[in-house]
Design a protein around this motif. Structure first.
Motif, PDB file in Angstrom:
ATOM      1  N   GLU A 391      -0.472  -6.516  -8.370  1.00 59.14           N
ATOM      2  CA  GLU A 391      -1.655  -6.848  -7.695  1.00 59.14           C
ATOM      3  C   GLU A 391      -1.540  -6.476  -6.200  1.00 59.14           C
ATOM      4  N   ILE A 392      -2.382  -5.982  -5.805  1.00 57.21           N
ATOM      5  CA  ILE A 392      -2.442  -5.472  -4.288  1.00 57.21           C
ATOM      6  C   ILE A 392      -3.316  -6.531  -3.371  1.00 57.21           C
ATOM      7  N   ARG A 393      -2.803  -7.077  -2.191  1.00 51.53           N
ATOM      8  CA  ARG A 393      -3.842  -7.697  -1.327  1.00 51.53           C
ATOM      9  C   ARG A 393      -3.594  -6.905  -0.145  1.00 51.53           C
ATOM     10  N   SER A 394      -4.781  -6.676   0.398  1.00 55.78           N
ATOM     11  CA  SER A 394      -4.898  -6.333   1.756  1.00 55.78           C
ATOM     12  C   SER A 394      -5.325  -7.102   2.850  1.00 55.78           C
ATOM     13  N   TYR A 395      -4.535  -6.978   3.857  1.00 57.95           N
ATOM     14  CA  TYR A 395      -4.942  -7.991   5.103  1.00 57.95           C
ATOM     15  C   TYR A 395      -5.446  -7.251   6.240  1.00 57.95           C
ATOM     16  N   GLN A 396      -6.244  -7.455   7.190  1.00 54.45           N
ATOM     17  CA  GLN A 396      -6.587  -6.888   8.408  1.00 54.45           C
ATOM     18  C   GLN A 396      -5.754  -7.318   9.431  1.00 54.45           C
ATOM     19  N   ASN A 397      -5.194  -8.710   9.462  1.00 54.13           N
ATOM     20  CA  ASN A 397      -4.471  -9.412  10.317  1.00 54.13           C
ATOM     21  C   ASN A 397      -3.357 -10.062   9.824  1.00 54.13           C
ATOM     22  N   PRO A 398      -2.322  -9.864  10.353  1.00 57.11           N
ATOM     23  CA  PRO A 398      -0.873 -10.557   9.807  1.00 57.11           C
ATOM     24  C   PRO A 398      -1.058 -12.302   9.681  1.00 57.11           C
ATOM     25  N   ASN A 399      -2.015 -12.630  10.391  1.00 57.68           N
ATOM     26  CA  ASN A 399      -2.391 -14.175  10.325  1.00 57.68           C
ATOM     27  C   ASN A 399      -2.919 -14.543   8.980  1.00 57.68           C
ATOM     28  N   THR A 503      10.976  -2.608  -7.194  1.00 60.98           N
ATOM     29  CA  THR A 503      11.798  -2.804  -8.449  1.00 60.98           C
ATOM     30  C   THR A 503      12.657  -4.057  -8.338  1.00 60.98           C
ATOM     31  N   ARG A 504      12.522  -4.860  -7.323  1.00 59.86           N
ATOM     32  CA  ARG A 504      13.186  -6.335  -7.564  1.00 59.86           C
ATOM     33  C   ARG A 504      12.420  -7.068  -8.533  1.00 59.86           C
ATOM     34  N   ALA A 505      11.060  -6.781  -8.801  1.00 58.15           N
ATOM     35  CA  ALA A 505      10.433  -7.809  -9.750  1.00 58.15           C
ATOM     36  C   ALA A 505      10.530  -7.197 -11.294  1.00 58.15           C
ATOM     37  N   LYS A 506      10.893  -8.412 -11.917  1.00 53.68           N
ATOM     38  CA  LYS A 506      11.019  -7.986 -13.370  1.00 53.68           C
ATOM     39  C   LYS A 506       9.811  -8.002 -14.139  1.00 53.68           C
ATOM     40  N   SER A 507       9.064  -9.258 -13.972  1.00 49.98           N
ATOM     41  CA  SER A 507       7.978  -9.302 -14.635  1.00 49.98           C
ATOM     42  C   SER A 507       6.536  -9.051 -13.967  1.00 49.98           C
ATOM     43  N   PHE A 508       6.482  -9.797 -12.540  1.00 52.57           N
ATOM     44  CA  PHE A 508       5.318  -9.783 -12.144  1.00 52.57           C
ATOM     45  C   PHE A 508       5.525  -9.528 -10.510  1.00 52.57           C
ATOM     46  N   LEU A 509       4.558  -8.675 -10.062  1.00 53.03           N
ATOM     47  CA  LEU A 509       4.679  -8.344  -8.619  1.00 53.03           C
ATOM     48  C   LEU A 509       3.288  -8.341  -7.977  1.00 53.03           C
ATOM     49  N   ILE A 510       3.348  -8.925  -6.558  1.00 53.03           N
ATOM     50  CA  ILE A 510       2.164  -9.076  -5.745  1.00 53.03           C
ATOM     51  C   ILE A 510       2.784  -8.451  -4.538  1.00 53.03           C
ATOM     52  N   ILE A 511       1.751  -7.212  -4.013  1.00 48.29           N
ATOM     53  CA  ILE A 511       2.179  -6.580  -2.798  1.00 48.29           C
ATOM     54  C   ILE A 511       0.926  -6.893  -1.675  1.00 48.29           C
ATOM     55  N   TYR A 512       1.560  -7.334  -0.459  1.00 48.62           N
ATOM     56  CA  TYR A 512       0.614  -7.732   0.799  1.00 48.62           C
ATOM     57  C   TYR A 512       0.827  -6.377   1.568  1.00 48.62           C
ATOM     58  N   GLU A 513      -0.468  -5.672   1.750  1.00 51.00           N
ATOM     59  CA  GLU A 513      -0.207  -4.765   2.672  1.00 51.00           C
ATOM     60  C   GLU A 513      -1.458  -4.455   3.703  1.00 51.00           C
ATOM     61  N   SER A 514      -1.219  -3.990   5.014  1.00 45.63           N
ATOM     62  CA  SER A 514      -2.174  -3.535   5.750  1.00 45.63           C
ATOM     63  C   SER A 514      -2.889  -2.371   5.493  1.00 45.63           C
ATOM     64  N   PRO A 515      -4.137  -1.946   5.856  1.00 45.31           N
ATOM     65  CA  PRO A 515      -4.684  -0.721   5.629  1.00 45.31           C
ATOM     66  C   PRO A 515      -4.081   0.379   5.946  1.00 45.31           C
ATOM     67  N   GLU A 516      -4.445   1.672   5.307  1.00 47.43           N
ATOM     68  CA  GLU A 516      -4.038   2.869   5.805  1.00 47.43           C
ATOM     69  C   GLU A 516      -4.338   3.089   7.356  1.00 47.43           C
ATOM     70  N   PRO A 517      -3.411   3.629   8.193  1.00 47.75           N
ATOM     71  CA  PRO A 517      -3.772   3.855   9.580  1.00 47.75           C
ATOM     72  C   PRO A 517      -5.114   4.937   9.597  1.00 47.75           C
ATOM     73  N   GLU A 518      -5.731   5.015  10.607  1.00 58.13           N
ATOM     74  CA  GLU A 518      -6.904   5.844  10.632  1.00 58.13           C
ATOM     75  C   GLU A 518      -6.336   7.198  11.552  1.00 58.13           C
ATOM     76  N   ILE A 519      -6.864   8.416  10.870  1.00 61.07           N
ATOM     77  CA  ILE A 519      -6.704   9.496  11.447  1.00 61.07           C
ATOM     78  C   ILE A 519      -7.521   9.728  12.613  1.00 61.07           C
ATOM     79  N   ASP A 520      -6.955  10.004  13.933  1.00 63.20           N
ATOM     80  CA  ASP A 520      -7.794  10.047  14.975  1.00 63.20           C
ATOM     81  C   ASP A 520      -7.675  11.650  15.402  1.00 63.20           C
TER      82      ASP A 520
END
Length: 521
Positions: A391-399, A503-520
């Protein structure tokens, strides 16, 4: 069109009478009817009996009718009081069948308070949809008013209404209403989803992992005569467990053995797995510190290196000097993912490697998610252990991260029955003091502590760590926080870090990540 349940006639239906009636009800009955075909339930009396109604017809204003359908030619033997269907004697009168089913169904409804207080119309009737008329009289149990024949099919709405009128002509019944019709639907055929606890999945996954790991031990059998060896495998291939098993076998033969790696946390985990061997005096587990080892007077019959990719060639050469004999046992277990190699050469020892080609730690879903981060020098296979999707969680702000983590921990612990010490939170920031986790002492009412092997059994503590400091270790559930600011092109180090964390997760993994950077542009 009536609402048919099931919506389509089951292909297992053999009765031509039921097939014909299903089609008529579906296309000709008005849309305020609900018709159940082949409805089963269990009647609990002195014994448990399975009951089935050919059809149950329900109307919000008129009530309920139970229908027993018989196809083919039908006759009644008045002398023997028996019914026959296509020359075969029926075990029971179809009218008696319909009547019994009616009362059994009524009994089922009366177990629910909303129906026990309601005085609604419920009747039964019988259908011989391939018969046109009654040649002689019918027995007293079989009023013609509740017998459907083929001519009635031309106006099924009128006929069904006449059966309701037969039962309600001299009585005042309560209406079921739409609400109770829906309750009957939910009683007979509710929309159901089955759920399972992740904690039970973990138990089954752990058993499969154990079996796969024991199968990997066969590699050691094939290497029995080799005193010097490199064992290659990607994360989850069982390298550390093989290293532990190799030491146990060496100690059984009274070989003095040193195991070393560069992770203090990993060395503590391995020590805990080798308590008996350490107590016997034949095994020592030390995190690699060359200056301390230089002053170590004792020589060893065997040296085992775990996470060999972290060592440089000169460090391996130094470890060789700790052997009591030039022909002493020297095994290196190292990761074959070339994206995380930090040594001078692909292999830290000038030997052809032996390969562990199968993952035996991660579920198939976690293995697949890690694939883009892997560049192995050999093919690898999934464990094929089925688990939950990553499961992937996207955050806009670290808070937002801590709030997301609190929600997930609440779900995992309260809903999925997972113990807090089965969860590890990893961050990609180094030093760990720069992570937002460093400022938290508690989360969701549990202690939040930086990882230590000593806290592993504390069921009121959730541990966290930097990815690198948790290398070589594993947890049933991993919450992986990617706190570092993303770049358009990730560095080799960042790719390797993600690979290790996933690969540390044996059974269930949740990832929290920020959006991909925009290309200027």
């Amino acid at each position: 069109m009536a609402k048919m349940i099931p919506k389509k006639l089951s292909p297992t239906t053999k009765s031509n009478a039921e097939k014909k009636l299903f089609q008529i009800f579906e296309t000709e009955l008005s849309d305020d009817y609900v018709v159940f075909h082949s409805a089963w339930w269990q009647h609990i009396g002195y014994v448990i009996e399975d009951r089935e109604a050919d059809f149950i017809i329900v109307h919000p204003e008129k009530g309920i009718l139970i229908l027993e359908a018989k196809g083919g030619s039908i006759s009644y033997d008045a002398i023997n009081k028996s019914w026959h269907q296509t020359q075969y004697k029926l075990k029971k009168s179809p009218f008696e069948q319909a009547r019994e089913i009616k009362y059994k169904f009524l009994n089922l409804l009366r177990k629910h308070q909303e129906f026990s207080r309601l005085y609604f119309c419920i009747g039964h009737f019988v259908a011989f949809p391939e018969m046109d008329f009654v040649a002689d009289g019918l027995p007293s149990e079989s009023p013609q008013d509740i017998l459907l024949l083929r001519p009635h099919l031309s106006d099924i709405n009128q006929y069904i209404s006449s059966v309701f009128n037969y039962y309600s002509s001299n009585q005042k019944f309560d209406q079921l209403g739409e609400l109770n019709v829906n309750k009957i639907i939910n009683l007979i055929s509710p929309s159901t989803q089955f759920e399972k606890y992740i904690v039970n999945d973990i138990g089954e996954i752990q058993k499969e992992i154990l079996q796969l790991t024991e199968q990997q031990f066969e590699v050691l059998n094939s290497l029995y005569l080799q005193t010097q060896c490199i064992v290659l495998g990607c994360a989850g291939s069982g390298k550390t467990q093989l290293a532990i098993e190799k030491i146990k076998r060496l100690c059984q033969h009274k070989y003095t053995t040193l195991l070393t790696c560069k992770s203090i946390n990993l060395s503590l985990y391995i020590s805990d797995s080798l308590l008996q061997e350490i107590d016997s005096g034949y095994c020592i587990v030390l995190p690699y510190e060359e200056e301390k080892l230089k002053h170590y007077i004792k020589k060893f019959d065997a040296v085992i290196v775990d996470e060999g990719q972290d060592f440089k060639k000169n460090e391996i050469k130094f470890l060789e000097t700790l052997l009591s004999s030039r022909n002493g046992t020297f095994y290196i277990f190292q990761d074959s993912n070339q994206k995380i190699l930090t040594n001078d050469d692909n292999y830290t020892y000038n030997l052809s490697p032996n390969v562990l080609g199968k993952n035996c730690r991660n579920t198939h879903q976690i293995f697949n998610y890690a694939k883009p981060f892997v560049s192995c020098s050999h093919p690898i296979k999934s464990s094929s252990i089925d688990g939950k999707d990553v499961e992937i969680r996207s955050y806009q702000n670290p808070n937002q991260i801590l709030s997301m983590i609190r929600n997930d921990i609440s779900f995992l612990v309260e809903k999925q029955k997972i113990k807090p010490n089965q969860i590890v939170i990893l961050t990609d920031l180094y030093p760990p003091s720069t992570s937002l986790l460093a400022t938290c002492g508690r989360i969701n009412g549990f202690n939040l502590k930086q990882y230590s092997h000593l806290n592993a059994k504390d069921t009121q503590t959730i541990q966290w760590s930097n990815i690198g400091m948790y290398k070589g270790l594993e947890s049933d559930v991993v919450l992986l926080i990617l706190e570092k600011t993303k770049t358009l092109i990730p560095s080799i180090f960042d790719i390797a870090n993600s690979y290790i964390g996933i690969t540390r997760a044996k059974s269930f993994l949740i990832i929290y990540e920020s959006p991909e950077p925009e290309i200027d542009f």
